[in-house]
Design a protein around this motif. Structure first.
Motif, PDB file in Angstrom:
ATOM      1  N   MET A  70       0.842  -1.178   0.000  1.00 15.12           N
ATOM      2  CA  MET A  70       0.000   0.000   0.000  1.00 15.12           C
ATOM      3  C   MET A  70       0.882   1.233   0.000  1.00 15.12           C
ATOM      4  O   MET A  70       1.829   1.324   0.767  1.00 15.12           O
ATOM      5  N   SER A  71       0.567   2.170  -0.896  1.00 16.77           N
ATOM      6  CA  SER A  71       1.287   3.432  -0.954  1.00 16.77           C
ATOM      7  C   SER A  71       0.273   4.556  -0.798  1.00 16.77           C
ATOM      8  O   SER A  71      -0.811   4.506  -1.385  1.00 16.77           O
ATOM      9  N   ALA A  72       0.609   5.542   0.000  1.00 15.76           N
ATOM     10  CA  ALA A  72      -0.302   6.674   0.223  1.00 15.76           C
ATOM     11  C   ALA A  72       0.483   7.972   0.154  1.00 15.76           C
ATOM     12  O   ALA A  72       1.666   8.023   0.505  1.00 15.76           O
ATOM     13  N   ASP A  73      -0.190   9.016  -0.313  1.00 11.34           N
ATOM     14  CA  ASP A  73       0.458  10.311  -0.471  1.00 11.34           C
ATOM     15  C   ASP A  73      -0.528  11.414  -0.147  1.00 11.34           C
ATOM     16  O   ASP A  73      -1.713  11.335  -0.504  1.00 11.34           O
ATOM     17  N   ILE A  74      -0.040  12.447   0.543  1.00  5.54           N
ATOM     18  CA  ILE A  74      -0.857  13.608   0.875  1.00  5.54           C
ATOM     19  C   ILE A  74      -0.794  14.597  -0.278  1.00  5.54           C
ATOM     20  O   ILE A  74       0.291  15.023  -0.681  1.00  5.54           O
ATOM     21  N   MET A  75      -1.930  14.937  -0.822  1.00  4.99           N
ATOM     22  CA  MET A  75      -1.955  15.867  -1.943  1.00  4.99           C
ATOM     23  C   MET A  75      -1.535  17.272  -1.509  1.00  4.99           C
ATOM     24  O   MET A  75      -1.985  17.783  -0.487  1.00  4.99           O
ATOM     25  N   GLY A  76      -0.654  17.894  -2.287  1.00  3.28           N
ATOM     26  CA  GLY A  76      -0.277  19.283  -2.066  1.00  3.28           C
ATOM     27  C   GLY A  76       0.535  19.533  -0.825  1.00  3.28           C
ATOM     28  O   GLY A  76       0.601  20.678  -0.350  1.00  3.28           O
ATOM     29  N   SER A  77       1.193  18.500  -0.291  1.00  2.00           N
ATOM     30  CA  SER A  77       1.939  18.695   0.959  1.00  2.00           C
ATOM     31  C   SER A  77       3.106  19.652   0.784  1.00  2.00           C
ATOM     32  O   SER A  77       3.525  20.315   1.733  1.00  2.00           O
ATOM     33  N   GLY A  78       3.644  19.745  -0.436  1.00  2.00           N
ATOM     34  CA  GLY A  78       4.769  20.644  -0.671  1.00  2.00           C
ATOM     35  C   GLY A  78       4.402  22.104  -0.536  1.00  2.00           C
ATOM     36  O   GLY A  78       5.286  22.959  -0.352  1.00  2.00           O
ATOM     37  N   ARG A 127       0.497  18.563  11.049  1.00  2.00           N
ATOM     38  CA  ARG A 127      -0.873  18.166  11.360  1.00  2.00           C
ATOM     39  C   ARG A 127      -1.381  17.116  10.368  1.00  2.00           C
ATOM     40  O   ARG A 127      -2.007  16.133  10.758  1.00  2.00           O
ATOM     41  N   SER A 128      -1.093  17.297   9.089  1.00  2.00           N
ATOM     42  CA  SER A 128      -1.542  16.347   8.071  1.00  2.00           C
ATOM     43  C   SER A 128      -0.919  14.974   8.278  1.00  2.00           C
ATOM     44  O   SER A 128      -1.596  13.942   8.169  1.00  2.00           O
ATOM     45  N   ARG A 129       0.373  14.960   8.585  1.00  2.00           N
ATOM     46  CA  ARG A 129       1.048  13.683   8.832  1.00  2.00           C
ATOM     47  C   ARG A 129       0.465  12.992  10.058  1.00  2.00           C
ATOM     48  O   ARG A 129       0.237  11.771  10.046  1.00  2.00           O
ATOM     49  N   ARG A 130       0.228  13.741  11.107  1.00  2.00           N
ATOM     50  CA  ARG A 130      -0.319  13.152  12.332  1.00  2.00           C
ATOM     51  C   ARG A 130      -1.689  12.528  12.064  1.00  2.00           C
ATOM     52  O   ARG A 130      -1.960  11.391  12.471  1.00  2.00           O
ATOM     53  N   VAL A 138       2.229  -5.311  10.043  1.00  2.00           N
ATOM     54  CA  VAL A 138       2.424  -4.246   9.058  1.00  2.00           C
ATOM     55  C   VAL A 138       3.855  -3.724   9.139  1.00  2.00           C
ATOM     56  O   VAL A 138       4.336  -3.371  10.215  1.00  2.00           O
ATOM     57  N   HIS A 139       4.532  -3.677   8.003  1.00  2.00           N
ATOM     58  CA  HIS A 139       5.815  -2.987   7.918  1.00  2.00           C
ATOM     59  C   HIS A 139       5.540  -1.638   7.273  1.00  2.00           C
ATOM     60  O   HIS A 139       5.130  -1.558   6.116  1.00  2.00           O
ATOM     61  N   LEU A 140       5.767  -0.571   8.022  1.00  2.00           N
ATOM     62  CA  LEU A 140       5.425   0.768   7.569  1.00  2.00           C
ATOM     63  C   LEU A 140       6.680   1.615   7.412  1.00  2.00           C
ATOM     64  O   LEU A 140       7.519   1.666   8.310  1.00  2.00           O
ATOM     65  N   GLU A 141       6.817   2.249   6.243  1.00  2.00           N
ATOM     66  CA  GLU A 141       7.944   3.146   5.992  1.00  2.00           C
ATOM     67  C   GLU A 141       7.429   4.553   5.743  1.00  2.00           C
ATOM     68  O   GLU A 141       6.494   4.751   4.956  1.00  2.00           O
ATOM     69  N   ASP A 142       8.042   5.520   6.398  1.00  2.00           N
ATOM     70  CA  ASP A 142       7.652   6.913   6.221  1.00  2.00           C
ATOM     71  C   ASP A 142       8.251   7.458   4.928  1.00  2.00           C
ATOM     72  O   ASP A 142       9.415   7.207   4.608  1.00  2.00           O
ATOM     73  N   ARG A 143       7.427   8.185   4.174  1.00  2.00           N
ATOM     74  CA  ARG A 143       7.879   8.786   2.928  1.00  2.00           C
ATOM     75  C   ARG A 143       7.759  10.308   2.945  1.00  2.00           C
ATOM     76  O   ARG A 143       7.634  10.942   1.912  1.00  2.00           O
ATOM     77  N   GLY A 144       7.794  10.903   4.118  1.00  2.00           N
ATOM     78  CA  GLY A 144       7.719  12.355   4.229  1.00  2.00           C
ATOM     79  C   GLY A 144       6.288  12.853   4.103  1.00  2.00           C
ATOM     80  O   GLY A 144       5.669  13.258   5.082  1.00  2.00           O
ATOM     81  N   ASP A 145       5.772  12.843   2.888  1.00  2.00           N
ATOM     82  CA  ASP A 145       4.395  13.272   2.681  1.00  2.00           C
ATOM     83  C   ASP A 145       3.486  12.079   2.409  1.00  2.00           C
ATOM     84  O   ASP A 145       2.409  12.214   1.820  1.00  2.00           O
ATOM     85  N   GLY A 146       3.916  10.890   2.844  1.00  2.00           N
ATOM     86  CA  GLY A 146       3.115   9.696   2.651  1.00  2.00           C
ATOM     87  C   GLY A 146       3.744   8.511   3.345  1.00  2.00           C
ATOM     88  O   GLY A 146       4.690   8.657   4.123  1.00  2.00           O
ATOM     89  N   ARG A 170      -6.244  15.495   1.975  1.00  2.00           N
ATOM     90  CA  ARG A 170      -6.686  14.760   0.782  1.00  2.00           C
ATOM     91  C   ARG A 170      -5.617  13.726   0.437  1.00  2.00           C
ATOM     92  O   ARG A 170      -4.427  14.051   0.359  1.00  2.00           O
ATOM     93  N   LEU A 171      -6.050  12.498   0.236  1.00  2.00           N
ATOM     94  CA  LEU A 171      -5.114  11.385   0.087  1.00  2.00           C
ATOM     95  C   LEU A 171      -5.283  10.646  -1.233  1.00  2.00           C
ATOM     96  O   LEU A 171      -6.402  10.445  -1.708  1.00  2.00           O
TER      97      LEU A 171
END
Length: 274
Positions: A1-9, A18-21, A41-49, A87-88
């Motif tokens: 599973m891959s997830a990304d926060i839209m417009g995080s930059g 706040r969005s990451r939390r 679950v093996h979870l890796e942080d990707r900064g904005d996802g 938004r994800l």
């Protein structure tokens, strides 16, 4: 599973934190809801996802069903009344992965990340500001899991689009929770036909099945195509061979959605009625 926060930059430091939390809280609550513990679950942080790999015994039907519903409801609850909603984009695929001590690696990882970052996924969020979550599954996951339906799983609410980027040339299925279909992202949908239990199947008969080859589809690709004639057959030993009907044909008439067909079938207008 891959997830990304839209417009995080474009977010400021506080908004980014706040969005990451909230993203982590929503995902953890959703995993808890389907009985998936942290050890599964093996979870890796990707900064904005995030990038996650789950234990093989975790049922994928629970992830595309209750897990996704919990994520959607969690994001929706958080966004209520906010001017800057979370938004994800979320993508899923199934396949073997490895961990080399630095992170997850494998073709399944590559495809999942590309589906999450694909133009259709971005386009769906860009097309409608009220969409909080866009969910993408690979063609293989759609055909093996989603198409069977189940609790919180609506296969007919997915739409297929071509994903073409880097070394990827795939059909993927896009879904917006809470809606019967996602907003049109601007790309050309892959032609589909109705499958079991109202599911849709992307056609793969050559290059015409890919949007990059100029393929087109009806806006309601899962509904039957209109026909020009309705043929009533009565008698013994009737045989249907391709477009030919052998037997006692007692009527040929045009259908309502093809007005010109009536003229063809009316003997007074030069047509033939047998």
């Amino acid at each position: 599973m891959s997830a990304d926060i839209m417009g995080s930059g474009r977010l400021g430091q506080r908004a980014k934190l706040r969005s990451r939390r909230v993203m982590y809280e929503v995902f953890e609550a959703a995993f808890d809801a389907v009985g998936v513990g942290l050890e599964q679950v093996h979870l890796e942080d990707r900064g904005d996802g995030v990038l996650a790999a789950l234990a093989p015994h975790v049922p994928p039907s629970a992830l595309v069903g209750l897990w996704l519903e919990e994520v959607y409801q969690g994001v929706r609850e958080h966004n209520a009344g906010l001017n800057g909603p979370l938004r994800l984009r979320i993508a899923m695929h199934g396949g073997p992965v490895a961990h080399d001590g630095r992170g997850l690696v494998g073709r399944a990882v590559d495809l999942t990340c590309r589906l999450c970052d694909s133009a259709p996924a971005r386009g769906i969020l860009a097309a409608d500001d009220t969409v909080d979550v866009v969910f993408v599954v690979s063609d293989a996951l759609y055909r093996s899991v989603v198409v069977d339906g189940g609790r919180f799983v609506e296969p007919a609410h997915y739409r297929p689009y071509a994903v073409q980027m880097k070394e990827t040339d795939e059909v993927a299925w896009f879904h917006v929770p809470g809606r019967e279909q996602p907003p049109v992202p601007g790309g050309t949908p892959v032609p589909t036909q109705r499958g079991p239990a109202g599911a849709r199947r992307a056609t793969r008969d050559g290059a015409g099945a890919r949007a990059g080859a100029g393929a087109t589809a009806r806006a309601d690709a899962g509904t039957p195509w209109s026909t020009k004639y309705a043929i009533t057959v009565n008698g013994h030993n009737q045989i249907v061979d391709g477009a030919e009907v052998h037997g006692n044909v007692i009527g040929v008439h045009g259908t309502d959605d093809a007005p010109d067909a009536e003229a063809d079938a009316d003997p007074a207008k030069g047509g033939r009625d047998e």
